[in-house]
Design a protein around this motif. Structure first.
Motif, PDB file in Angstrom:
ATOM      1  N   UNK A  36       0.843  -1.198   0.000  1.00  0.00           N
ATOM      2  CA  UNK A  36       0.000   0.000   0.000  1.00  0.00           C
ATOM      3  C   UNK A  36       0.880   1.251   0.000  1.00  0.00           C
ATOM      4  N   UNK A  37       1.870   1.283   0.862  1.00  0.00           N
ATOM      5  CA  UNK A  37       2.743   2.456   0.953  1.00  0.00           C
ATOM      6  C   UNK A  37       3.489   2.712  -0.357  1.00  0.00           C
ATOM      7  N   UNK A  38       3.766   1.650  -1.110  1.00  0.00           N
ATOM      8  CA  UNK A  38       4.492   1.789  -2.375  1.00  0.00           C
ATOM      9  C   UNK A  38       3.564   2.064  -3.559  1.00  0.00           C
ATOM     10  N   UNK A  39       2.256   2.030  -3.321  1.00  0.00           N
ATOM     11  CA  UNK A  39       1.271   2.226  -4.391  1.00  0.00           C
ATOM     12  C   UNK A  39       0.715   3.647  -4.320  1.00  0.00           C
ATOM     13  N   UNK A  40       0.941   4.454  -5.339  1.00  0.00           N
ATOM     14  CA  UNK A  40       0.413   5.828  -5.324  1.00  0.00           C
ATOM     15  C   UNK A  40      -1.105   5.848  -5.126  1.00  0.00           C
ATOM     16  N   UNK A  41      -1.554   6.717  -4.228  1.00  0.00           N
ATOM     17  CA  UNK A  41      -2.981   6.874  -3.966  1.00  0.00           C
ATOM     18  C   UNK A  41      -3.554   5.909  -2.955  1.00  0.00           C
ATOM     19  N   UNK A  42      -2.728   5.026  -2.405  1.00  0.00           N
ATOM     20  CA  UNK A  42      -3.227   4.038  -1.440  1.00  0.00           C
ATOM     21  C   UNK A  42      -3.317   4.664  -0.045  1.00  0.00           C
ATOM     22  N   UNK A  43      -4.513   4.586   0.537  1.00  0.00           N
ATOM     23  CA  UNK A  43      -4.757   5.106   1.888  1.00  0.00           C
ATOM     24  C   UNK A  43      -5.298   4.052   2.835  1.00  0.00           C
ATOM     25  N   UNK A  44      -5.580   2.862   2.294  1.00  0.00           N
ATOM     26  CA  UNK A  44      -6.123   1.769   3.090  1.00  0.00           C
ATOM     27  C   UNK A  44      -5.848   0.466   2.340  1.00  0.00           C
ATOM     28  N   UNK A  45      -5.985  -0.641   3.042  1.00  0.00           N
ATOM     29  CA  UNK A  45      -5.804  -1.938   2.392  1.00  0.00           C
ATOM     30  C   UNK A  45      -6.523  -3.012   3.185  1.00  0.00           C
ATOM     31  N   UNK A  46      -6.782  -4.125   2.515  1.00  0.00           N
ATOM     32  CA  UNK A  46      -7.361  -5.302   3.160  1.00  0.00           C
ATOM     33  C   UNK A  46      -6.436  -6.475   2.867  1.00  0.00           C
ATOM     34  N   UNK A  47      -6.237  -7.326   3.869  1.00  0.00           N
ATOM     35  CA  UNK A  47      -5.361  -8.485   3.736  1.00  0.00           C
ATOM     36  C   UNK A  47      -6.116  -9.724   4.198  1.00  0.00           C
ATOM     37  N   UNK A  48      -6.024 -10.814   3.423  1.00  0.00           N
ATOM     38  CA  UNK A  48      -6.653 -12.096   3.771  1.00  0.00           C
ATOM     39  C   UNK A  48      -5.560 -13.076   4.201  1.00  0.00           C
ATOM     40  N   UNK A  49      -5.445 -13.376   5.494  1.00  0.00           N
ATOM     41  CA  UNK A  49      -4.396 -14.279   5.968  1.00  0.00           C
ATOM     42  C   UNK A  49      -4.438 -15.677   5.345  1.00  0.00           C
TER      43      UNK A  49
END
Length: 99
Positions: A36-49
């Motif tokens: 997310x931090x490396x993706x321009x415009x990313x302010x949130x993310x979801x992760x599926x363990x």
């Protein structure tokens, strides 16, 4: 990179606002945060363990709408405006400092 600018919420998902056309495979929550931090415009993310899939997102969605999901961990920027509208228990919002 550290994820200290993101608030983590376990067992929660945020629909829509995906930046990429499909999720990406990552090793863990921290790797999803780094993506997310490396993706321009990313302010949130979801992760599926269980599947190790990561969805970088532009925002938390309409009024911060989200829902309970046993196989999701989300992260969102501390300064995201609409997080106070999330339909999450008040105790979680108090813990996160949004009330």
């Amino acid at each position: 990179r550290k994820c200290d600018k993101f608030i983590r919420k376990d067992n929660w998902d945020i629909p829509y606002n995906d930046i990429l056309s499909s999720p990406v495979q990552v090793a863990d929550y921290a790797s999803c945060c780094a993506k997310c931090q490396a993706t321009p415009g990313c302010n949130a993310f979801a992760y599926a363990p269980s599947t190790k899939l990561c969805w970088p997102k532009t925002s938390t969605g309409d009024n911060g709408y989200g829902y309970s999901h046993s196989d999701r961990i989300i992260g969102y920027m501390q300064n995201i405006r609409d997080k106070t509208f999330w339909k999450i228990p008040v105790i979680d919002r108090q813990r996160q400092g949004t009330l």
